[in-house]
Design an enzyme around this catalytic site. Structure first.
Site, PDB file in Angstrom:
ATOM      1  N   SER A 132     -11.809  -2.201  -0.992  1.00  0.00           N
ATOM      2  CA  SER A 132     -10.439  -2.174  -0.484  1.00  0.00           C
ATOM      3  C   SER A 132     -10.429  -2.051   1.029  1.00  0.00           C
ATOM      4  O   SER A 132      -9.378  -2.159   1.652  1.00  0.00           O
ATOM      5  CB  SER A 132      -9.654  -1.025  -1.113  1.00  0.00           C
ATOM      6  OG  SER A 132     -10.163   0.224  -0.715  1.00  0.00           O
TER       7      SER A 132
ATOM      8  N   HIS B  65      -3.840   5.722   3.453  1.00  0.00           N
ATOM      9  CA  HIS B  65      -4.531   4.492   3.066  1.00  0.00           C
ATOM     10  C   HIS B  65      -3.853   3.254   3.622  1.00  0.00           C
ATOM     11  O   HIS B  65      -4.507   2.351   4.163  1.00  0.00           O
ATOM     12  CB  HIS B  65      -4.633   4.405   1.546  1.00  0.00           C
ATOM     13  CG  HIS B  65      -5.585   3.344   1.076  1.00  0.00           C
ATOM     14  ND1 HIS B  65      -5.177   2.083   0.721  1.00  0.00           N
ATOM     15  CD2 HIS B  65      -6.927   3.361   0.933  1.00  0.00           C
ATOM     16  CE1 HIS B  65      -6.229   1.361   0.355  1.00  0.00           C
ATOM     17  NE2 HIS B  65      -7.300   2.111   0.480  1.00  0.00           N
TER      18      HIS B  65
ATOM     19  N   ASP C 275       0.838  -1.195   0.000  1.00  0.00           N
ATOM     20  CA  ASP C 275       0.000   0.000   0.000  1.00  0.00           C
ATOM     21  C   ASP C 275       0.875   1.249   0.000  1.00  0.00           C
ATOM     22  O   ASP C 275       1.916   1.280  -0.675  1.00  0.00           O
ATOM     23  CB  ASP C 275      -0.951  -0.036   1.197  1.00  0.00           C
ATOM     24  CG  ASP C 275      -2.342   0.469   0.840  1.00  0.00           C
ATOM     25  OD1 ASP C 275      -2.473   1.673   0.621  1.00  0.00           O
ATOM     26  OD2 ASP C 275      -3.274  -0.358   0.769  1.00  0.00           O
TER      27      ASP C 275
END
Length: 1038
Positions: free
Chosen positions: A408, A242, A211
């Site tokens: 996600s 994120h 990520d």
């Protein structure tokens, strides 16, 4: 005076031709020239445009060894440069190298690379772009993908992932109340505290999070083992949030936003920059390092539609083959069907969809089926499981908690569950018992099936942590089939199968299952699968099987091709039984004998008497082409954020609502994934051709004519826009592949459809029509449809006024740039003996992908006409009956683009006509019914027949280059642009065999010189004549 003017005209013409010749020679001194001379020192000083390429090798060796190998073997070292990759993987052997190649020499250098024995292939180092993962303004819809305002954003094509809080939705308040009632703990909904109380907290589980990174001192994490940076930025921190959020869902320990496995060892792989960009080479290195570091679980919350990105896809296969359990988000392109993202759509990956707290499938969650197998097969069931993905709590970038939504977010929920389950198995036994197949078996067998969603929406159902825990407690390595049951009485879960019963004389019904082999990374099927009927009536079912020759890694496929035998044409009832398949794998550690397992698939099918011909419809799937591998454009040009046609164009993907409507109306609709020679027209009332992009074999055209004229088959055609000028305007430059992407065809392949319809005197034009019209008091949106320009007299043709945007191009809406025209013909109805034909110029009103208004009522009336000869008085009004034919000269009809190698995308051009395994059993491997077919390959103008073997849409043995290649522009589309492809080298978009880069200017130059020589000789002759006449006049005067 006339002679003088003539001389001047010749001189002017000569000078013009010479000027063009010199210009062409100068202009063609371009990067496309194939002959290159070594660079001088001064040339090397100049700024050279270069592109990074991935060179894959057949063996793992240290990077320096690969570098030396290339330098020793190649003579063109001045045109490329090895790029050193200084990252944690550099100390391990690798199977690829990164090189920068001069754009002007790319073709030559790549050719030299690929001729080397140790080189597997060479592809562009594509980039991944993740924009607005975290959202922003609460009122904005921040799910932004790769395209905006009909333009491609930088980076690899992707779909949007998680998005921010409070997205506009009427149910948000209800979900927030549900969140508050659970104290915002998604872990409590799965019973994670039960396993925590038993001492299972994810200890000694190595979790790789691919990520945006994480901060080393984040207070929510107790066990950050390693942070690695794979980008070109000098930081390990997460500056976007994120990666931190994903890690928090998996392993956070803050009381407000607890993760599932707080003792999990976190390995943060920073593969995205602060600009949210990543390159394939970064992923390949990071994947290799994850393999070398013996990761247990890997979460990847990205995805996109390009399942033919081979370096990436094959590295994922290698990673799972190394016994790393990969969990990935299925995508946020719901509620549309056929929108699965890669790599979550791979059978070796656990693909996760999203649900809300009411156990409803989240509107954003992508739906199946997988589209790798279309058009020649049937997709697999995906997602594998679903988990909560709406308003999930997770860690902020520095401290505190926040909520996000998206698949996600659902993906790390499942990844956290997996980490917790891995910790249940003693560390010494994990690698012997746990693998991608056994973990998926525990998840899908333990999942709770939801009431309401079908299998292509929910997979096996909602993850059930405690049930999966019970399965793993007593697990022994075995093989199984997913789904393990096909029950026609279980509706709507078994949709679309439960929607239409089986009957005799039908096309085979395909059901594609996944074999999960927990016994080993590689496995084999011992013998043919066997159908075990439960009673005498069940013998009426005939099943043929296709399956994986080798089950690797951990998974394979088993497809059922089901037909009811002819003697069952009057049978009504249920057929039950089991299909068994025996799988074996090599011995495990410390074992001496092979491992064996028997998989069971239970069937319960509904059968009815064969319906009458009038209500049976055959859907042509064979002539549909989708992205990937080519740039197949959208059908509605007003859709500006999704410019690719990638949803499958199948009855059970983006045409699923139409399928349901037809079934509710009493029609039976079957699918043909083989050429039109492969069905028996006597069984069907109507053949439907909707939104088709491929060519047709000559034998197909001949057979269709015979079927309509002599067999009573009716025909329904829904076309779409096709305009060469608009296709050229739609092209875009892809900064990753450094090539121009131009549409392979229009919304439909109108020239091919016109060939098919020519025997009936029908043809479509090249207008792009937009607007609303009213028919039978129903308002219909005509979205980028085409017009009818040829139709026989006696037929019924409906015309309406529209805006024609074909001249203003695809990048302007019809309101801004369109031109209002006179009435355009869009709907035609015709009787030919006992058969009937209906043509309509737009398919968007049937396609649920970007539909504004549907025209299902019109389709029903058309099918009532073609199948039952029922004529609606509005459609068959005398006011629209043609007294004279609608006509346009053939040379004015839309023409094919011959400036690209269409055979690279086609199942017809350059291919052999053959009936595949989705046709009736009696014609498998033959040329079909009704004709003495010679088996010639279909050729397009200007191209030799090429047999590339399997279609590019097949999932096996695919070799696709990265992106469209460069070709010259269309030379034959019209007289006005016949030579533009030879003049404008910037407009090329696919490979050219014709040597236009030197031959044309050379010919023009020679012609210019010859004209000058002739002009000079004429002048010389005239001077001699003048001298002769002057001398004779002098003599006469003397």
């Amino acid at each position: 005076m006339i002679s003088l003017n003539f001389n001047f005209s010749i001189l002017n013409l000569s000078l013009i031709i010479l000027f063009i010749s010199i210009s062409l020679f100068h202009f063609n001194n371009s990067p496309h020239n194939q002959t290159l001379t070594p660079k001088t020192h001064s040339q090397q000083q100049q700024v050279v445009s270069r592109t990074n390429y991935i060179v894959r090798f057949i063996e793992y060796k240290h990077a320096e060894h690969h570098k030396q190998y290339l330098e020793q073997k190649l003579n063109s070292s001045s045109y490329w440069k090895w790029i050193d990759r200084n990252n944690p993987a550099s100390k391990f052997p690798t199977d690829f190298g990164l090189v920068a190649i001069d754009d002007e020499a790319a073709s030559m250098v790549i050719g030299e690379f690929e001729r080397l024995k140790m080189v597997k292939d060479v592809t562009v180092d594509s980039s991944y772009q993740l924009r607005n993962l975290l959202g922003g303004n609460e009122k904005e819809d921040v799910r932004i993908g790769s395209f905006s305002d009909a333009k491609k954003r930088p980076g690899k094509i992707f779909t949007s992932m998680s998005f921010g809080e409070n997205e506009d939705d009427n149910q948000t308040i209800e979900w927030r109340r549900e969140l508050l009632s659970h104290k915002s703990q998604v872990t409590s909904l799965f019973g994670a505290d039960t396993l925590w109380s038993k001492g299972y907290t994810g200890a000694k589980v190595r979790m790789a999070i691919f990520d945006t990174g994480i901060r080393s001192d984040h207070p929510h994490f107790r066990n950050i083992k390693e942070r690695t940076n794979w980008t070109n930025e000098d930081t390990l921190n997460d500056n976007l949030g994120h990666g931190t959020f994903v890690a928090g869902v998996i392993a956070g320990e803050d009381a407000e936003c607890l993760g599932f496995a707080p003792d999990t060892e976190i390995y943060a792989f920073r593969v995205f920059t602060d600009a949210q960009v990543s390159y394939t080479s970064w992923f390949l290195d990071a994947f290799n390092y994850a393999i070398a570091s013996n990761m247990d679980v890997l979460n990847l919350s990205i995805g996109g539609p390009d399942y033919l990105d081979l370096p990436f896809v094959e590295k994922v296969l290698e990673l799972t083959a190394s016994n790393i359990i990969m969990v990935s988000a299925i995508g946020n392109d719901g509620p549309l069907y056929g929108t699965l993202n890669n790599p979550a759509d791979q059978s070796d990956v656990i693909g996760v969809g999203g649900i809300d707290y009411n156990d409803h499938i989240a509107s954003f969650s992508s739906r199946g089926m997988s589209t790798w197998e279309i058009p020649h097969g049937y997709g697999r069931v995906k997602p594998d499981v679903v988990a909560y993905g709406r308003e999930i709590m997770g860690s902020k970038i520095s401290t505190g908690c926040k909520t996000l939504s998206g698949t996600s977010v659902a993906s790390p929920v499942v990844a956290g569950v997996v980490c917790l389950l891995v910790s249940v198995v003693p560390e010494n036994d994990r690698k012997q018992l746990l693998n991608p197949a056994s973990m998926k078996q525990a998840l899908v067998e333990g999942a709770a099936k939801l009431s309401g969603p079908n299998m292509y929406e929910q997979g096996a159902g909602r993850v059930d942590l405690l049930e999966s825990y019970e399965i793993l407690k007593t697990y022994t390595p075995r093989a199984s089939i997913f789904p393990s049951v096909l029950d026609y009485t279980d509706c709507p879960y078994a949709w679309p199968f439960c929607k239409q019963p089986l009957y005799a004389d039908a096309m085979p019904v395909l059901f594609n299952t996944t074999i999960l082999n927990g016994m080993g990374v590689i496995g084999y099927i011992e013998s043919q699968p066997v159908w075990h009927p439960a009673n005498e009536e069940s013998n009426l079912l005939s099943i043929h099987f296709t399956y994986s020759d080798i089950i690797w890694p951990w998974t394979g496929f088993l497809a059922l091709h089901m037909q009811i035998k002819e003697e069952g044409s009057q049978f009504s009832g249920e057929i039950e039984g089991n299909v068994t398949v025996k799988v074996y794998s090599p011995p495990g550690l410390g074992e001496n004998s092979f491992r064996h397992s028997t998989c069971v698939l239970r069937l319960k099918l509904k059968v009815i008497p064969t319906p009458p011909r009038s209500v049976r419809i055959l859907w042509d799937q064979f002539h549909s082409i989708k992205y990937p591998p080519g740039y197949i454009p959208r059908d509605s040009l007003d859709v500006r954020n999704d410019i690719l046609d990638w949803h499958g164009d199948h009855l059970h993907t983006n045409f699923h609502i139409m399928f349901n409507m037809l079934r509710d109306a009493g029609y039976y609709i079957e699918t043909l994934g083989s050429p039109l020679t492969c069905f028996d027209a006597r069984h069907y009332g109507t053949l439907m051709l909707v939104d088709l992009e491929d060519e047709y074999f000559e034998e197909e055209i001949q057979k269709l004519w015979d079927d309509v004229v002599n067999t009573g088959l009716s025909l329904v055609v829904f076309g779409d826009w096709y305009n060469v000028d608009t296709m050229v305007k739609m092209r875009f430059f892809d900064d990753n592949t450094r090539s121009w992407w131009t549409p392979v065809t229009g919304g439909a392949n109108v020239p091919a459809l016109n060939d098919l319809l020519a025997p009936f005197g029908i043809a479509f034009g090249d207008r792009i029509l937009n607007g609303d019209f009213n028919l039978n008091d129903e308002l219909i949106k005509y979205a980028s449809g085409t017009n009818i320009v040829k139709f026989p007299s006696g037929g019924y043709v409906h015309s309406f006024p529209f805006y024609d945007s074909s001249e203003s191009g695809a990048t302007h809406s019809f309101l801004a740039g369109g031109k209002e025209n006179a009435d355009s013909a869009i709907l035609g109805l015709l009787e030919i003996g006992g058969s009937r034909i209906a043509v309509y110029g737009d398919s968007n009103c049937l396609d649920s992908s970007h539909m504004v208004t549907n025209c299902y009522w019109l389709l029903r009336k058309i099918l009532d006409f073609t199948g039952k000869n029922v004529k609606d008085p509005i459609l068959f009004s005398n006011s629209v009956k043609l007294k004279t034919p609608l006509h346009q000269d053939d040379d004015q009809l839309p023409s094919r683009r011959t400036d690209l190698n269409f055979s690279a995308y086609s199942a017809v051009a350059g291919k052999e006509l053959i009936c595949r395994t989705d046709s009736r059993f009696d014609v498998w491997g033959t040329k079909g019914y009704g004709l003495q077919v010679r088996g010639r390959n279909r050729r397009l103008p200007g191209y030799k027949a090429i047999d590339l073997g399997m279609g590019l849409n097949s999932s096996a043995d695919i070799s696709i280059s990265k992106g469209p290649k460069v070709v010259e522009k269309n030379k034959e589309s019209s007289s006005s642009n016949k030579f533009l492809g030879l003049l404008y080298r910037d407009d090329l978009d696919a490979p050219v065999v014709f040597p236009s880069h030197w031959l044309v200017p050379a010919v023009v130059a020679v012609l210019g010189i010859l004209i000058l020589i002739n002009f000079w000789r004429i002048r010389q002759k005239r001077r001699r004549r003048r001298k002769g006449s002057n001398s004779s006049s002098r003599f006469s005067s003397l």
